[in-house]
Scaffold this active site. Sequence first.
Site, short mmCIF file in Angstrom:
data_model
loop_
_atom_site.label_atom_id
_atom_site.label_comp_id
_atom_site.label_asym_id
_atom_site.label_seq_id
_atom_site.Cartn_x
_atom_site.Cartn_y
_atom_site.Cartn_z
CB ALA A 13 -34.88 -44.02 79.71
CB CYS A 14 -30.67 -44.07 76.77
SG CYS A 14 -29.68 -44.17 75.27
N PRO A 15 -32.84 -42.93 74.45
CG PRO A 15 -33.23 -42.69 72.12
CD PRO A 15 -33.70 -43.45 73.37
CG ASP A 40 -30.38 -42.61 81.40
OD1 ASP A 40 -30.07 -43.61 82.08
OD2 ASP A 40 -30.41 -42.61 80.16
#
Length: 75
Positions: A13-15, A40
């Site tokens: 997932a981000c980042p 994502d």
Amino acid sequence: MQVDLVVDTKGLACPMPIVKAKKALDSLTTSQIMEVQSTDKGSINDFQAWVKQTKHQLIKYEEENGIYKFFVKKI
């Protein structure tokens, strides 16, 4: 299109997709192309913003079976 490096960030997932992409892109020379694979959905906006900030070129992105593929050319 010839891809010089494939970076698998599926499941992250981000980042993290951007973090891994930046690190990988540092290992390339100018004009080489990196493919980043991500699951994502937020990475679509993240990659567009990131290449604008870094002045690299997002050649294209595509989605296939829930996997987003980003093709980035190092400038």
